[in-house]
Write a protein that holds these residues in place. Structure first.
Motif, PDB file in Angstrom:
ATOM      1  N   GLN A 143       0.838  -1.200   0.000  1.00 62.19           N
ATOM      2  CA  GLN A 143       0.000   0.000   0.000  1.00 62.19           C
ATOM      3  C   GLN A 143       0.881   1.261   0.000  1.00 62.19           C
ATOM      4  OE1 GLN A 143      -3.507   1.204   0.041  1.00 62.19           O
ATOM      5  NE2 GLN A 143      -3.311  -0.567  -1.296  1.00 62.19           N
ATOM      6  N   CYS A 144       1.785   1.299  -0.964  1.00 58.86           N
ATOM      7  CA  CYS A 144       2.753   2.393  -1.073  1.00 58.86           C
ATOM      8  C   CYS A 144       2.688   2.961  -2.481  1.00 58.86           C
ATOM      9  CB  CYS A 144       4.155   1.865  -0.752  1.00 58.86           C
ATOM     10  SG  CYS A 144       5.424   3.130  -0.699  1.00 58.86           S
ATOM     11  N   TYR A 145       2.227   4.194  -2.583  1.00 61.62           N
ATOM     12  CA  TYR A 145       2.031   4.808  -3.885  1.00 61.62           C
ATOM     13  C   TYR A 145       2.555   6.247  -3.885  1.00 61.62           C
ATOM     14  CZ  TYR A 145      -1.316   0.939  -4.186  1.00 61.62           C
ATOM     15  OH  TYR A 145      -1.901  -0.294  -4.155  1.00 61.62           O
ATOM     16  N   CYS A 146       2.657   6.782  -5.090  1.00 65.07           N
ATOM     17  CA  CYS A 146       2.850   8.219  -5.262  1.00 65.07           C
ATOM     18  C   CYS A 146       4.205   8.702  -4.737  1.00 65.07           C
ATOM     19  CB  CYS A 146       1.695   8.959  -4.578  1.00 65.07           C
ATOM     20  SG  CYS A 146       1.529  10.699  -5.032  1.00 65.07           S
ATOM     21  N   TYR A 147       4.391  10.010  -4.738  1.00 69.24           N
ATOM     22  CA  TYR A 147       5.592  10.633  -4.182  1.00 69.24           C
ATOM     23  C   TYR A 147       5.572  10.591  -2.654  1.00 69.24           C
ATOM     24  CZ  TYR A 147       5.305  12.875  -8.802  1.00 69.24           C
ATOM     25  OH  TYR A 147       5.178  13.136 -10.145  1.00 69.24           O
ATOM     26  N   CYS A 148       4.357  10.548  -2.081  1.00 67.09           N
ATOM     27  CA  CYS A 148       4.204  10.651  -0.631  1.00 67.09           C
ATOM     28  C   CYS A 148       4.328   9.305   0.071  1.00 67.09           C
ATOM     29  CB  CYS A 148       2.856  11.286  -0.297  1.00 67.09           C
ATOM     30  SG  CYS A 148       1.420  10.306  -0.824  1.00 67.09           S
ATOM     31  N   ALA A 149       4.348   8.205  -0.687  1.00 66.79           N
ATOM     32  CA  ALA A 149       4.433   6.839  -0.149  1.00 66.79           C
ATOM     33  C   ALA A 149       3.188   6.454   0.631  1.00 66.79           C
ATOM     34  CB  ALA A 149       5.665   6.661   0.737  1.00 66.79           C
ATOM     35  N   GLY A 150       2.098   7.188   0.422  1.00 63.43           N
ATOM     36  CA  GLY A 150       0.863   6.906   1.135  1.00 63.43           C
ATOM     37  C   GLY A 150       0.031   5.827   0.469  1.00 63.43           C
ATOM     38  N   GLY A 162       3.164   6.369 -17.302  1.00 63.94           N
ATOM     39  CA  GLY A 162       3.350   5.474 -18.431  1.00 63.94           C
ATOM     40  C   GLY A 162       4.742   4.883 -18.516  1.00 63.94           C
ATOM     41  N   SER A 163       5.682   5.435 -17.758  1.00 63.23           N
ATOM     42  CA  SER A 163       7.058   4.934 -17.803  1.00 63.23           C
ATOM     43  C   SER A 163       7.360   3.941 -16.685  1.00 63.23           C
ATOM     44  CB  SER A 163       8.050   6.101 -17.734  1.00 63.23           C
ATOM     45  OG  SER A 163       7.918   6.938 -18.870  1.00 63.23           O
ATOM     46  N   CYS A 164       7.128   4.343 -15.438  1.00 66.89           N
ATOM     47  CA  CYS A 164       7.466   3.464 -14.302  1.00 66.89           C
ATOM     48  C   CYS A 164       6.289   2.632 -13.816  1.00 66.89           C
ATOM     49  CB  CYS A 164       8.038   4.292 -13.154  1.00 66.89           C
ATOM     50  SG  CYS A 164       6.843   5.417 -12.368  1.00 66.89           S
ATOM     51  N   GLY A 165       5.070   2.995 -14.199  1.00 69.44           N
ATOM     52  CA  GLY A 165       3.894   2.218 -13.818  1.00 69.44           C
ATOM     53  C   GLY A 165       3.323   2.527 -12.452  1.00 69.44           C
ATOM     54  N   GLN A 166       3.974   3.373 -11.661  1.00 67.12           N
ATOM     55  CA  GLN A 166       3.470   3.720 -10.329  1.00 67.12           C
ATOM     56  C   GLN A 166       2.228   4.613 -10.460  1.00 67.12           C
ATOM     57  OE1 GLN A 166       2.632   3.165  -7.440  1.00 67.12           O
ATOM     58  NE2 GLN A 166       4.450   3.494  -6.157  1.00 67.12           N
ATOM     59  N   TRP A 167       1.390   4.561  -9.419  1.00 68.32           N
ATOM     60  CA  TRP A 167       0.169   5.371  -9.375  1.00 68.32           C
ATOM     61  C   TRP A 167       0.381   6.584  -8.472  1.00 68.32           C
ATOM     62  CZ3 TRP A 167      -4.251   4.375 -12.191  1.00 68.32           C
ATOM     63  CH2 TRP A 167      -4.286   3.143 -12.860  1.00 68.32           C
ATOM     64  N   PHE A 168      -0.165   7.728  -8.871  1.00 68.48           N
ATOM     65  CA  PHE A 168       0.049   8.987  -8.170  1.00 68.48           C
ATOM     66  C   PHE A 168      -1.284   9.661  -7.859  1.00 68.48           C
ATOM     67  CE2 PHE A 168       3.873   7.968 -10.417  1.00 68.48           C
ATOM     68  CZ  PHE A 168       4.888   8.363  -9.560  1.00 68.48           C
ATOM     69  N   HIS A 169      -1.399  10.185  -6.619  1.00 68.44           N
ATOM     70  CA  HIS A 169      -2.620  10.874  -6.197  1.00 68.44           C
ATOM     71  C   HIS A 169      -2.838  12.162  -6.984  1.00 68.44           C
ATOM     72  CE1 HIS A 169      -1.291   8.817  -2.337  1.00 68.44           C
ATOM     73  NE2 HIS A 169      -2.454   8.266  -2.580  1.00 68.44           N
ATOM     74  N   GLU A 170      -4.080  12.444  -7.289  1.00 68.06           N
ATOM     75  CA  GLU A 170      -4.432  13.739  -7.864  1.00 68.06           C
ATOM     76  C   GLU A 170      -3.910  14.870  -6.989  1.00 68.06           C
ATOM     77  OE1 GLU A 170      -8.707  15.600  -9.085  1.00 68.06           O
ATOM     78  OE2 GLU A 170      -8.345  15.319  -6.936  1.00 68.06           O
ATOM     79  N   ALA A 171      -4.051  14.717  -5.664  1.00 65.82           N
ATOM     80  CA  ALA A 171      -3.680  15.780  -4.722  1.00 65.82           C
ATOM     81  C   ALA A 171      -2.193  16.083  -4.729  1.00 65.82           C
ATOM     82  CB  ALA A 171      -4.120  15.402  -3.303  1.00 65.82           C
ATOM     83  N   CYS A 172      -1.359  15.140  -5.191  1.00 63.50           N
ATOM     84  CA  CYS A 172       0.095  15.323  -5.164  1.00 63.50           C
ATOM     85  C   CYS A 172       0.675  15.752  -6.503  1.00 63.50           C
ATOM     86  CB  CYS A 172       0.776  14.031  -4.708  1.00 63.50           C
ATOM     87  SG  CYS A 172       0.352  13.507  -3.023  1.00 63.50           S
ATOM     88  N   THR A 173      -0.137  15.738  -7.557  1.00 62.00           N
ATOM     89  CA  THR A 173       0.363  16.120  -8.879  1.00 62.00           C
ATOM     90  C   THR A 173       0.202  17.620  -9.088  1.00 62.00           C
ATOM     91  OG1 THR A 173      -1.785  15.628  -9.888  1.00 62.00           O
ATOM     92  CG2 THR A 173      -0.135  13.870  -9.867  1.00 62.00           C
ATOM     93  N   GLN A 174       1.088  18.194  -9.899  1.00 65.06           N
ATOM     94  CA  GLN A 174       1.085  19.633 -10.154  1.00 65.06           C
ATOM     95  C   GLN A 174       0.846  19.974 -11.618  1.00 65.06           C
ATOM     96  OE1 GLN A 174       5.018  19.816  -8.057  1.00 65.06           O
ATOM     97  NE2 GLN A 174       4.194  21.701  -7.165  1.00 65.06           N
ATOM     98  N   CYS A 175       0.396  18.990 -12.402  1.00 66.09           N
ATOM     99  CA  CYS A 175       0.231  19.196 -13.841  1.00 66.09           C
ATOM    100  C   CYS A 175      -1.218  19.331 -14.285  1.00 66.09           C
ATOM    101  CB  CYS A 175       0.883  18.044 -14.606  1.00 66.09           C
ATOM    102  SG  CYS A 175       0.190  16.422 -14.189  1.00 66.09           S
ATOM    103  N   LEU A 176      -2.165  19.078 -13.395  1.00 61.17           N
ATOM    104  CA  LEU A 176      -3.575  19.061 -13.793  1.00 61.17           C
ATOM    105  C   LEU A 176      -4.142  20.477 -13.920  1.00 61.17           C
ATOM    106  CD1 LEU A 176      -4.815  16.169 -11.490  1.00 61.17           C
ATOM    107  CD2 LEU A 176      -4.610  16.084 -13.980  1.00 61.17           C
ATOM    108  N   THR A 177      -4.969  20.668 -14.942  1.00 63.01           N
ATOM    109  CA  THR A 177      -5.689  21.930 -15.109  1.00 63.01           C
ATOM    110  C   THR A 177      -7.147  21.791 -14.684  1.00 63.01           C
ATOM    111  OG1 THR A 177      -6.188  21.376 -17.421  1.00 63.01           O
ATOM    112  CG2 THR A 177      -4.208  22.675 -16.994  1.00 63.01           C
ATOM    113  N   LYS A 178      -7.636  20.545 -14.623  1.00 64.58           N
ATOM    114  CA  LYS A 178      -8.995  20.253 -14.194  1.00 64.58           C
ATOM    115  C   LYS A 178      -8.960  19.071 -13.228  1.00 64.58           C
ATOM    116  CE  LYS A 178     -11.114  23.126 -17.070  1.00 64.58           C
ATOM    117  NZ  LYS A 178     -12.007  24.223 -16.640  1.00 64.58           N
TER     118      LYS A 178
END
Length: 320
Positions: A143-150, A162-178
């Motif tokens: 149960q370890c995901y994202c940059y936060c390891a949460g 698409g490169s490493c296959g890891q899953w990242f929280h919406e709350a931790c990403t800085q690229c979303l516009t919506k």
């Protein structure tokens, strides 16, 4: 991480990537988890790795803290490592940066904390290769995901690199516009680890069937219902969120309605109210699962992932 005890106030990271204030009611040393009562009086078992003692924060525990005690870290143990010449009065640890910068809909994009977060996202605080994944690479045992390891749940507002296959929280990403929709995997996303810099994201094309499927799945999790009125709920939501759904030229409402109704009636993914002796304007999913990508080799997934921190919890809410 230190030791937490019963009755202690803590910050627990939820599956949405955000921290919530709670109080430890029980400690299971064998399973390395704690029963935490949150501010809304709900109680859930949370993995020890996702719990942070409020004793480490030199501020009132009723608010999200801003700064950790600097002496709590060895320079070489923090991720990234701490410059020996850093000003101890202004240095901010990774945990506090993420506590402040993460937001629903996407993390901060501007300001000091946004810049610090981007720098800290260039390295993960765990070994990605050490995680034990399921065959579809949707969940891992740690149960370890994202940059936060949460913790996390892939179908609840997460992006897969698409490169490493890891899953990242919406709350931790800085690229979303919506803000993301539940179950929306129609993105080509690369994390900061793989780009060695800012994240990249691009919308993938969707068919009309995928569009209808995604809208119904999102509505079913938000509203906790199976069937939805075509005009007042499905079309209304589609029109209000057109840019988030397709990010392209908008079709006329009449044409959109015509195409969507045909797909809802003809595709095996949906069931109409007429088929179950209800109003014919009602539609639902045959199987409540996110729409599959064209690259998926497996059938629709009926069972949603359940983590130790997200049992029997509303999909649209974290603890309050």
């Amino acid at each position: 991480m230190g030791v937490v005890s019963e009755g202690e106030d803590v910050l627990a990271r939820w599956s949405d990537g955000l921290l919530y204030l709670g109080n430890v009611k029980r400690v299971d040393v064998v399973k390395q988890c704690c029963l935490v009562r949150f501010e809304d009086n709900s109680e859930f078992w949370v993995l020890r790795k996702d719990i942070h003692s409020c004793n480490n924060f030199p501020v009132n525990v009723t608010v999200i803290p801003l700064f950790l005690v600097v002496s709590g870290y060895h320079p070489q143990c923090h991720t990234p490592t701490i410059d020996p010449e850093v000003d101890s009065n202004s240095w901010i640890c990774r945990q506090c940066v993420f506590a402040v910068a993460t937001k629903r809909g996407g993390a901060l994009k501007r300001g000091r904390f946004a810049r610090l977060m981007q720098l800290m996202k260039l390295r993960l605080p765990y070994q990605l290769s050490s995680l034990d994944w399921d065959p579809q690479h949707l969940t891992n045992q740690q149960q370890c995901y994202c940059y936060c390891a949460g913790p996390g749940e892939w179908n609840l507002k997460m992006l897969q690199c698409g490169s490493c296959g890891q899953w990242f929280h919406e709350a931790c990403t800085q690229c979303l516009t919506k803000p993301l929709l539940y179950g929306d995997r129609f993105y080509q996303f690369q994390c900061s680890i793989c780009t060695n810099g800012p994240e990249t994201i691009q919308r993938l094309p969707m068919t009309w069937v995928d569009l209808a499927h995604l809208v119904l799945y999102h509505l079913s999790l938000c509203c906790k219902r199976k069937y939805f009125d075509f005009d007042h709920e499905i079309m209304s939501f589609t029109n209000e969120n057109w840019e988030s759904l397709l990010l392209g030229t908008r079709c006329a409402a009449a044409l959109t309605a015509l195409v969507l109704t045909r797909r809802l009636y003809l595709s095996f993914r949906f069931v109409s109210g007429k088929e179950i002796k209800k109003k014919k304007c009602l539609f639902g999913l045959q199987v409540r699962a996110p729409p599959p990508l064209s690259s998926d080799s497996s059938p629709l997934i009926a069972d949603q992932p359940v983590s130790i921190t997200h049992r029997r919890r509303s999909a649209e809410q974290g603890p309050r």
